[in-house]
Design an enzyme around this catalytic site. Structure first.
Site, PDB file in Angstrom:
ATOM      1  CB  THR A 207      -1.044   0.054   1.461  1.00 53.22           C
ATOM      2  OG1 THR A 207      -1.055  -1.583   2.010  1.00 53.22           O
ATOM      3  CG2 THR A 207      -1.889   1.211   0.880  1.00 53.22           C
ATOM      4  NE  ARG A 235      -8.738  -8.938   0.520  1.00 50.10           N
ATOM      5  CZ  ARG A 235      -7.422  -7.964   0.873  1.00 50.10           C
ATOM      6  NH1 ARG A 235      -6.985  -6.830   0.005  1.00 50.10           N
ATOM      7  NH2 ARG A 235      -6.544  -7.523   1.654  1.00 50.10           N
ATOM      8  N   GLY A 237      -9.848  -4.353   1.078  1.00 47.23           N
ATOM      9  CA  GLY A 237      -8.344  -4.913   1.855  1.00 47.23           C
ATOM     10  C   GLY A 237      -9.331  -3.402   2.864  1.00 47.23           C
ATOM     11  CG  ASP A 238      -5.853  -1.439   5.856  1.00 42.96           C
ATOM     12  OD1 ASP A 238      -5.906  -3.098   4.219  1.00 42.96           O
ATOM     13  OD2 ASP A 238      -5.475  -1.156   6.050  1.00 42.96           O
ATOM     14  CB  THR A 258       0.693  -0.337   4.174  1.00 45.09           C
ATOM     15  OG1 THR A 258       1.561  -1.243   4.397  1.00 45.09           O
ATOM     16  CG2 THR A 258       2.239   0.430   5.195  1.00 45.09           C
ATOM     17  N   GLY A 259      -0.697  -3.624   5.574  1.00 45.14           N
ATOM     18  CA  GLY A 259      -0.882  -4.754   6.051  1.00 45.14           C
ATOM     19  C   GLY A 259      -1.400  -5.526   5.314  1.00 45.14           C
ATOM     20  N   GLY A 261      -4.597  -6.688   5.016  1.00 47.68           N
ATOM     21  CA  GLY A 261      -6.204  -6.125   5.719  1.00 47.68           C
ATOM     22  C   GLY A 261      -7.720  -6.231   6.220  1.00 47.68           C
TER      23      GLY A 261
END
Length: 342
Positions: A207, A235, A237-238, A258-259, A261
């Site tokens: 990210t 899908r 994510g965050d 970032t990671g 999600g």
């Protein structure tokens, strides 16, 4: 066994940043993703390329702030640089879905009044962070997705690009390795969730983001991503989820995450950090450390955050081996780092 693993993992939990001795006039921090980033596995040429691009992005945002520009403008300026680079999983460097396409997400938030905008699953927008800002400023909505988001983009005069614009050989190879791993797991009769969980961390992360404080005392945060390698079924994510991957409030702080999600969504990471700052009077460094290393890590959540408060205090916190990151406070040189010990 899990307790031993947690203790060992904490040995690589790192946090760095800037603690202002007095309120800073303005400040900015950026990230280009966290993960298994090791110096021994990176050529000097590639490391130099990453550091150069991070420097370019932080300088772009800093210049906006130095001239008296808004924190929102600084966030967008910095993220645009990263979105246009194939080095990062956002915009031009977006990863591939399982079907071999690209689906991009982004969000932005204004700390003055918690106005926010987000887009998810867009395929034909070159700079998703710009479209997220348009959603915030030019629509009555917060989040738009897929074809609807692109229809809104066209109504605002945003040119559509071919999805192949985001093709890169490096990401293509990552997709092939991910699909090979998934197919192997499927042959062992693992269900889809177990197969995805078995993918190495780099396939699930990546990210870019920025947080900024302007001379008017306003905070802003933004995040942009290409998502997860080999993702399926639309899908998300965050990164486009306000409170999970992005949050900003002048009364507390601004965060871009970032990671992995799914964990950041479940634990409402960005908002949780700012809540600890607002209601528990914790520093951004302490709040970020608690959430990233004490809340997320024990349950398997890996990644990091950049956090900035209204006094110019910065935290760059991650529980992985590295995070592409940079920060700059008014009147000081930029700090650019990649590895855990930078």
């Amino acid at each position: 066994m899990n307790k031993i693993l947690f203790i060992f993992s904490c040995l690589i939990c790192l946090s760095s940043g800037v603690q202002a001795s007095e309120p800073a006039e303005f400040a900015i921090a950026i990230h280009g993703g966290a993960g298994t980033i090791e110096k021994s596995k990176m050529t000097p040429e590639k490391e130099r390329a990453y550091r150069t691009k991070l420097q370019e992005a932080i300088d772009a945002g800093y210049t906006v702030l130095e001239k008296g520009g808004a924190s929102l403008d600084a966030v967008v300026a910095a993220i645009n640089i990263l979105e246009e680079s194939p080095l990062f999983n956002a915009g031009k460097g977006a990863v591939y879905t399982y079907e071999g396409a690209h689906e991009l997400d982004a969000s932005i938030m204004d700390g003055r009044d918690r106005q926010a905008g987000a887009v998810a699953g867009v395929k034909r927008v070159a700079n998703p962070i710009n479209l997220a800002r348009m959603v915030m400023e030019d629509s009555p909505f917060v989040m738009l997705a897929g074809e609807g988001a692109e229809a809104f983009a066209r109504s605002r005069g945003v040119p559509m690009v071919d999805n192949k614009r985001f093709d890169t050989e490096q990401r293509r190879q990552q997709l092939e390795r991910a699909k090979e791993k998934l197919d192997k797991e499927n042959k062992q009769d693992k269900d889809y969730r177990a197969a995805v969980d078995s993918l190495p961390v780099p396939f699930r992360m990546g990210t870019v983001g920025a947080v900024a404080l302007d001379k008017q005392g306003n905070l802003a945060a933004g995040t942009s991503t290409g998502g997860m390698t080999a993702k399926r079924y639309g899908r998300i994510g965050d990164s486009p989820v306000i409170g999970a991957g992005t949050f900003a409030d002048n009364r507390s702080c601004a965060v871009s995450a970032t990671g992995h999600g799914e964990y950041f969504i479940r634990y409402n990471v960005a908002a949780d950090i700012c809540t600890r700052v607002a209601y528990q009077s914790k520093s951004v460094a302490q709040a970020a450390d608690e959430v990233i290393n004490e809340v997320l890590l024990p349950v398997g959540g890996t990644g990091g955050v950049i956090v900035l408060d209204a006094k110019g205090n910065i935290a760059l916190t991650f529980n992985t081996k590295g995070m592409y990151r940079a920060s700059r406070v008014a009147g000081q040189p930029a700090q650019v780092a990649i590895f855990g010990k930078d």
